[in-house]
Scaffold this motif. Structure first.
Motif, PDB file in Angstrom:
ATOM      1  N   SER A 216      45.450  45.524  37.597  1.00 27.60           N
ATOM      2  CA  SER A 216      44.496  45.388  38.704  1.00 27.60           C
ATOM      3  C   SER A 216      43.333  44.500  38.268  1.00 27.60           C
ATOM      4  O   SER A 216      42.750  43.774  39.065  1.00 27.60           O
ATOM      5  CB  SER A 216      43.999  46.758  39.148  1.00 27.60           C
ATOM      6  OG  SER A 216      43.245  47.330  38.114  1.00 27.60           O
ATOM      7  N   GLU A 217      43.041  44.522  36.970  1.00 28.04           N
ATOM      8  CA  GLU A 217      42.006  43.641  36.415  1.00 28.04           C
ATOM      9  C   GLU A 217      42.287  42.178  36.741  1.00 28.04           C
ATOM     10  O   GLU A 217      41.374  41.406  37.036  1.00 28.04           O
ATOM     11  CB  GLU A 217      41.998  43.773  34.886  1.00 28.04           C
ATOM     12  CG  GLU A 217      40.882  44.557  34.227  1.00 28.04           C
ATOM     13  CD  GLU A 217      39.506  44.367  34.807  1.00 28.04           C
ATOM     14  OE1 GLU A 217      38.922  43.291  34.586  1.00 28.04           O
ATOM     15  OE2 GLU A 217      38.996  45.297  35.469  1.00 28.04           O
ATOM     16  N   LEU A 220      41.325  41.398  40.226  1.00 30.15           N
ATOM     17  CA  LEU A 220      39.886  41.362  40.394  1.00 30.15           C
ATOM     18  C   LEU A 220      39.313  40.083  39.826  1.00 30.15           C
ATOM     19  O   LEU A 220      38.481  39.428  40.447  1.00 30.15           O
ATOM     20  CB  LEU A 220      39.249  42.558  39.686  1.00 30.15           C
ATOM     21  CG  LEU A 220      39.762  43.895  40.174  1.00 30.15           C
ATOM     22  CD1 LEU A 220      39.097  45.028  39.436  1.00 30.15           C
ATOM     23  CD2 LEU A 220      39.549  44.004  41.673  1.00 30.15           C
ATOM     24  N   SER A 221      39.800  39.739  38.659  1.00 33.02           N
ATOM     25  CA  SER A 221      39.277  38.548  38.017  1.00 33.02           C
ATOM     26  C   SER A 221      39.616  37.303  38.846  1.00 33.02           C
ATOM     27  O   SER A 221      38.778  36.409  39.032  1.00 33.02           O
ATOM     28  CB  SER A 221      39.844  38.475  36.610  1.00 33.02           C
ATOM     29  OG  SER A 221      39.688  37.225  36.085  1.00 33.02           O
ATOM     30  N   GLN A 388      28.960  39.471  40.475  1.00 33.00           N
ATOM     31  CA  GLN A 388      29.811  40.621  40.745  1.00 33.00           C
ATOM     32  C   GLN A 388      29.210  41.555  41.784  1.00 33.00           C
ATOM     33  O   GLN A 388      29.896  42.434  42.279  1.00 33.00           O
ATOM     34  CB  GLN A 388      30.121  41.351  39.443  1.00 33.00           C
ATOM     35  CG  GLN A 388      30.823  40.377  38.507  1.00 33.00           C
ATOM     36  CD  GLN A 388      31.390  41.032  37.277  1.00 33.00           C
ATOM     37  OE1 GLN A 388      31.806  42.177  37.313  1.00 33.00           O
ATOM     38  NE2 GLN A 388      31.400  40.309  36.189  1.00 33.00           N
ATOM     39  N   SER A 437      39.547  43.327  51.128  1.00 33.07           N
ATOM     40  CA  SER A 437      39.823  42.893  49.748  1.00 33.07           C
ATOM     41  C   SER A 437      38.523  42.741  48.974  1.00 33.07           C
ATOM     42  O   SER A 437      38.440  43.129  47.810  1.00 33.07           O
ATOM     43  CB  SER A 437      40.570  41.563  49.678  1.00 33.07           C
ATOM     44  OG  SER A 437      41.271  41.299  50.819  1.00 33.07           O
ATOM     45  N   ILE A 441      37.194  44.494  45.429  1.00 34.48           N
ATOM     46  CA  ILE A 441      36.667  43.896  44.203  1.00 34.48           C
ATOM     47  C   ILE A 441      35.327  44.515  43.900  1.00 34.48           C
ATOM     48  O   ILE A 441      35.033  44.888  42.784  1.00 34.48           O
ATOM     49  CB  ILE A 441      36.232  42.394  44.291  1.00 34.48           C
ATOM     50  CG1 ILE A 441      36.962  41.585  45.281  1.00 34.48           C
ATOM     51  CG2 ILE A 441      36.036  41.799  42.926  1.00 34.48           C
ATOM     52  CD1 ILE A 441      36.413  40.124  45.316  1.00 34.48           C
ATOM     53  N   SER A 444      35.486  48.206  42.652  1.00 31.52           N
ATOM     54  CA  SER A 444      36.045  48.415  41.327  1.00 31.52           C
ATOM     55  C   SER A 444      35.260  47.715  40.234  1.00 31.52           C
ATOM     56  O   SER A 444      35.335  48.093  39.069  1.00 31.52           O
ATOM     57  CB  SER A 444      37.508  47.982  41.297  1.00 31.52           C
ATOM     58  OG  SER A 444      37.632  46.770  41.935  1.00 31.52           O
ATOM     59  N   GLN A 445      34.496  46.679  40.589  1.00 33.01           N
ATOM     60  CA  GLN A 445      33.716  46.039  39.529  1.00 33.01           C
ATOM     61  C   GLN A 445      32.429  46.799  39.261  1.00 33.01           C
ATOM     62  O   GLN A 445      31.892  46.733  38.163  1.00 33.01           O
ATOM     63  CB  GLN A 445      33.412  44.584  39.894  1.00 33.01           C
ATOM     64  CG  GLN A 445      34.679  43.772  39.956  1.00 33.01           C
ATOM     65  CD  GLN A 445      34.461  42.308  39.721  1.00 33.01           C
ATOM     66  OE1 GLN A 445      33.332  41.854  39.572  1.00 33.01           O
ATOM     67  NE2 GLN A 445      35.532  41.565  39.649  1.00 33.01           N
TER      68      GLN A 445
END
Ligand code: PHE
Length: 447
Positions: A216-217, A220-221, A388, A437, A441, A444-445
């Motif tokens: 999942s990282e 996100l990245s 972020q 979406s 991000i 979760s960040q």
């Protein structure tokens, strides 16, 4: 009576907006960030996910920003406010403009320090000796506060000079010079890498997807990178959209800018990785990829003292055409409200960003142990707050605003005729896909 805002003028011709917006989008994010992120996230799979993000989140939000900006012809704060009032929504939507301008100033503060290092490397790569290894060299550069501050000052001064000269005579004129240069240098670098580097290996690394390491990282990245790279969520594209001629088509133009930005990121990968592989350097060395690994390659190759500077000039030009778009939204606001002249607005904001940038410059050396936010030094904190938190939040709010609040006829008026399939897809993406979406991000960040 509504207050009269000062006008900023408009771009002349269709290409100026495309060049300026592409100039904003193409920057350190493409040439420095994209290759190292692809490198550390497993290559091809990352690239594929990145492309998906550009299409389902990036382009729809870019279209929305241009609609809002061009309709109003003002800075993001006033553009959001006008569009909200005309859609019978709360004027508080202007806060999205404020958050954008804040993000722009924060990003500019550290962007200028990194771009200053690129300027410094033009000279370092031209004279690099065998005495220091490339990592010792990088260490020496960032250990010296005075050195970093000097180049940070030079870069900020260049940014200030261009923006203070105005939309037509400053930004518009400069991007017409900088962007063709950038294109030319990039093609030169890729051609060089094609003939002298391990090109096939690089192609494989960048385009053969291996999903075994995707987490999942990675998603996100890739999403964060798509956002930053297209300059979305903070009003740069909105501000530039305000100067776009009315007869220019919003949707095709957005596709052009997003495609050019993506093309440059890919080409940057194809300029860097063949050289990295040819000299048996590590592709996943992270942020130092460009300054440490590439310098090491330039030190070893024939004509490296010529090719190296070309590469770092390319990087500096890309950074400069982005930094002016980080400064513009705030300058547009201060000057259109009549608080200060354009020149003084540009001076005030760039000086403030410069001051803030000192924290970043010192975070490499004397303040390296100082954490502004938990576990993050000054630079990482700025990056975290802006990229972020503020950008994803801004982008999400813009998507929600255009998807759910802005009147439909106002949107139709601005985009003109588009193929109904494309229009409906865009509506769907902007209403549902983009906000959810980005919310993902974002959540979760932060967690
Ligand atoms: N898009 C620029 C880059 O890729 C950075 C940027 C972000 C510029 C946000 C303006 C606004 O480097």
């Amino acid at each position: 009576m509504e207050k009269q805002l000062k006008s900023h003028g408009a771009w002349i011709g269709k290409w100026t907006f495309i060049l300026a917006a592409t100039g904003s989008a193409v920057g350190l994010g493409n040439i420095w960030g994209f290759p190292y992120k692809a490198g550390t996230n497993g290559g091809g799979a990352f690239v594929l996910i990145y492309l998906l993000c550009i299409i389902i989140i990036g382009v729809p939000i870019m279209i929305s920003e241009i609609i809002i900006g061009r309709r109003a012809g003002n800075s993001p704060i006033n553009a959001m406010k006008k569009t909200a009032i005309d859609s019978n929504s709360s004027h508080l939507w202007k806060l999205v403009g404020w958050s954008g301008i804040t993000a722009g100033i924060l990003i500019l503060s550290f962007y200028s320090v990194i771009a200053g290092i690129c300027l410094n490397y033009i000279f370092i790569s031209a004279t690099s000796s065998e005495i220091l290894s490339s990592s010792e060299q990088f260490g020496a550069v960032i250990e010296s506060p005075l050195n970093l501050i000097f180049w940070h000052t030079v870069f900020m001064l260049l940014t200030f000079l261009i923006v203070s000269a105005g939309v037509k005579n400053g930004i518009g004129r400069m991007v017409k010079i900088l962007m063709p240069m950038l294109g030319f240098l990039l093609i030169f670098m890729v051609t060089y890498a094609m003939f002298n580097g391990a090109f096939v290996k690089a192609l494989n690394f960048l385009f053969a997807p291996d999903f075994s390491n995707v987490t999942s990282e990675t998603f996100l990245s890739a999403m964060g990178q798509a956002f930053f790279s297209l300059s979305l969520g903070m009003g740069s594209i909105m501000a530039y959209g305000a100067y776009m001629p009315k007869d220019q088509k919003v949707v095709p133009t957005s596709f052009t800018v997003a495609s050019l930005d993506t093309l440059v990121a890919m080409l940057a990968g194809l300029a860097i990785f063949p050289i990295i592989f040819a000299f048996n350097l590590e592709p996943n060395s992270g942020p130092g990829l460009v300054f440490v690994s590439m310098l090491s390659a330039f030190n070893q190759m024939q004509f490296g003292q010529l090719i190296g500077p070309v590469f770092f000039v390319l990087l500096s030009i890309a950074a400069l055409s982005s930094s002016i778009s980080l400064l513009e939204p705030g300058v547009a606001y201060l000057s259109e409200e009549g608080y200060l002249s354009r020149k003084n607005s540009a001076f005030a904001i760039s000086f403030f960003a410069w001051l803030l940038g000192l924290g970043t410059a010192l975070s490499f050396n004397v303040l390296s142990d100082f954490n502004l936010t938990p576990d993050r030094n000054f630079l990482d904190s700025m990056d975290f707050i802006a990229n972020q938190i503020l950008l994803p939040l801004g982008g999400m709010m813009i998507a929600i605003f255009v998807g759910w609040f802005v009147k439909k006829d106002l949107i139709i008026n601005e985009i003109g005729y588009v193929n109904p399939v494309i229009y409906n897809l865009w509506r769907f993406f902007i209403k549902f896909i983009a906000p959810t979406s980005v919310a993902l991000i974002f959540i979760s960040q932060v967690l």
